[in-house]
Design a protein around this motif. Structure first.
Motif, PDB file in Angstrom:
ATOM      1  N   ARG A  39      71.771  41.648 -49.048  1.00 23.32           N
ATOM      2  CA  ARG A  39      70.327  41.381 -49.087  1.00 23.32           C
ATOM      3  C   ARG A  39      70.025  39.992 -49.661  1.00 23.32           C
ATOM      4  O   ARG A  39      69.014  39.376 -49.314  1.00 23.32           O
ATOM      5  N   ASP A  40      70.910  39.503 -50.537  1.00 19.59           N
ATOM      6  CA  ASP A  40      70.710  38.167 -51.090  1.00 19.59           C
ATOM      7  C   ASP A  40      70.735  37.095 -50.004  1.00 19.59           C
ATOM      8  O   ASP A  40      70.074  36.061 -50.133  1.00 19.59           O
TER       9      ASP A  40
ATOM     10  N   SER B   6      77.442  36.610 -53.176  1.00 16.38           N
ATOM     11  CA  SER B   6      76.574  36.554 -54.346  1.00 16.38           C
ATOM     12  C   SER B   6      75.326  35.758 -53.995  1.00 16.38           C
ATOM     13  O   SER B   6      75.250  35.118 -52.935  1.00 16.38           O
ATOM     14  N   ALA B   7      74.344  35.764 -54.877  1.00 20.00           N
ATOM     15  CA  ALA B   7      73.111  35.021 -54.631  1.00 20.00           C
ATOM     16  C   ALA B   7      73.388  33.529 -54.509  1.00 20.00           C
ATOM     17  O   ALA B   7      72.814  32.846 -53.650  1.00 20.00           O
ATOM     18  N   VAL B   8      74.274  33.006 -55.338  1.00 18.61           N
ATOM     19  CA  VAL B   8      74.607  31.580 -55.302  1.00 18.61           C
ATOM     20  C   VAL B   8      75.332  31.236 -54.004  1.00 18.61           C
ATOM     21  O   VAL B   8      75.029  30.218 -53.355  1.00 18.61           O
ATOM     22  N   GLU B   9      76.261  32.070 -53.585  1.00 23.18           N
ATOM     23  CA  GLU B   9      76.994  31.818 -52.341  1.00 23.18           C
ATOM     24  C   GLU B   9      76.066  31.871 -51.131  1.00 23.18           C
ATOM     25  O   GLU B   9      76.152  31.030 -50.230  1.00 23.18           O
ATOM     26  N   ALA B  10      75.183  32.863 -51.124  1.00 26.01           N
ATOM     27  CA  ALA B  10      74.223  32.975 -50.026  1.00 26.01           C
ATOM     28  C   ALA B  10      73.312  31.754 -49.994  1.00 26.01           C
ATOM     29  O   ALA B  10      73.004  31.212 -48.927  1.00 26.01           O
ATOM     30  N   ALA B  11      72.892  31.299 -51.169  1.00 24.17           N
ATOM     31  CA  ALA B  11      71.998  30.142 -51.255  1.00 24.17           C
ATOM     32  C   ALA B  11      72.676  28.885 -50.737  1.00 24.17           C
ATOM     33  O   ALA B  11      72.040  28.046 -50.085  1.00 24.17           O
TER      34      ALA B  11
ATOM     35  N   ARG C 126      65.325  31.201 -56.437  1.00 27.16           N
ATOM     36  CA  ARG C 126      64.203  31.912 -55.816  1.00 27.16           C
ATOM     37  C   ARG C 126      64.605  33.216 -55.141  1.00 27.16           C
ATOM     38  O   ARG C 126      63.737  33.939 -54.643  1.00 27.16           O
ATOM     39  N   VAL C 127      65.894  33.511 -55.083  1.00 29.69           N
ATOM     40  CA  VAL C 127      66.354  34.733 -54.404  1.00 29.69           C
ATOM     41  C   VAL C 127      65.715  35.978 -55.003  1.00 29.69           C
ATOM     42  O   VAL C 127      65.190  36.838 -54.292  1.00 29.69           O
ATOM     43  N   ASN C 128      65.743  36.083 -56.324  1.00 26.83           N
ATOM     44  CA  ASN C 128      65.148  37.260 -56.969  1.00 26.83           C
ATOM     45  C   ASN C 128      63.635  37.262 -56.841  1.00 26.83           C
ATOM     46  O   ASN C 128      63.013  38.327 -56.814  1.00 26.83           O
TER      47      ASN C 128
END
Length: 240
Positions: free
Chosen positions: A74-75, A189-194, A225-227
């Motif tokens: 979802r991230d 992870s959120a960082v990887e997706a970003a 901004r992911v969260n």
């Protein structure tokens, strides 16, 4: 009266006949295009997109792997909404405010920015070719209306994440996740997706691993901004 009868029997001018034939021919072409384009969209509502013009025109070997949205973290969805189209769940295919802002920035010179939504990008990536021009833009608008009407937001997001170029010769976030992190898109992870989302506008020019300058700053901003996207339900149209 005899003269009137003669006039009535005269054939219609050839120019009018030609115009009528051309008009009929053009109308048939337009009708055929409308039918075929709608049929394409209906088919791809259920069937994975096998190949696109962008892939066919790529000078590099193409790597891709179709992945269901349920198998993508979802991230990753939140990251592309954050980086590419913050109003994805609010608009109906077009973000007029973003387009006007992009136009004003571009008038000032410097780095050219677009105002295309994820829906518009998906329409272009799946059905059309890269580049500009009024014809391409007009067709893009038509296909955008079709996919918004027939597919809906969840399918648009699923297709986008599978056809968007994430690196040189790499298409889709699954192929990107495997290339850069050696893992499935399900485990990003959120960082990887970003970081993957940060290269989407210029995938042949930006680096995911070892990125610096604007790409690094942009990726960090997306990660923050992911969260916000998830907590603010900005992805609610995808996860109903």
């Amino acid at each position: 009266m005899i003269e009137d009868l003669k006039n009535e029997r005269r054939p219609a001018p050839r120019s009018s006949s030609r115009l009528g034939t051309i008009g009929w021919f053009v109308a048939r072409i337009v009708a055929a295009f409308l039918f075929l384009s709608a049929a394409q969209v209906v088919i791809y509502k259920f069937v994975p997109v096998p190949i696109t013009l962008t892939m066919l025109m790529d000078d590099h070997p193409v790597t891709k792997e179709w992945t269901a949205l349920s198998d993508i973290d979802r991230d990753m969805v939140a990251a592309v909404i954050s980086g590419e189209d913050g109003k994805f769940c609010q608009h109906k295919g077009f973000d007029q405010e973003a387009m006007m802002q992009a136009f004003k920035r571009n008038q000032k010179g410097g780095r050219i920015r677009g105002g295309s939504t994820i829906s518009q990008q998906t329409a272009k990536n799946v059905f059309l070719w890269q580049g500009g021009g009024y014809l391409r833009k007009g067709l893009e608008a038509w296909y955008t209306v079709l996919i918004e009407t027939i597919w809906g937001k969840r399918r648009i997001m699923e297709v986008y994440l599978n056809v968007a170029e994430t690196g040189i010769g790499t298409y889709g976030v699954e192929a990107g996740a495997q290339r850069y992190y050696g893992k499935s898109a399900r485990k990003l992870s959120a960082v990887e997706a970003a970081r993957i989302a940060a290269v989407l506008p210029l995938p042949k020019q930006r680096e995911v691993n070892g990125a610096g300058g604007f790409t690094r700053r942009h990726g960090n901003a997306i990660a923050r901004r992911v969260n916000v996207v998830k907590n603010g339900a900005l992805d609610s149209c995808v996860y109903k």
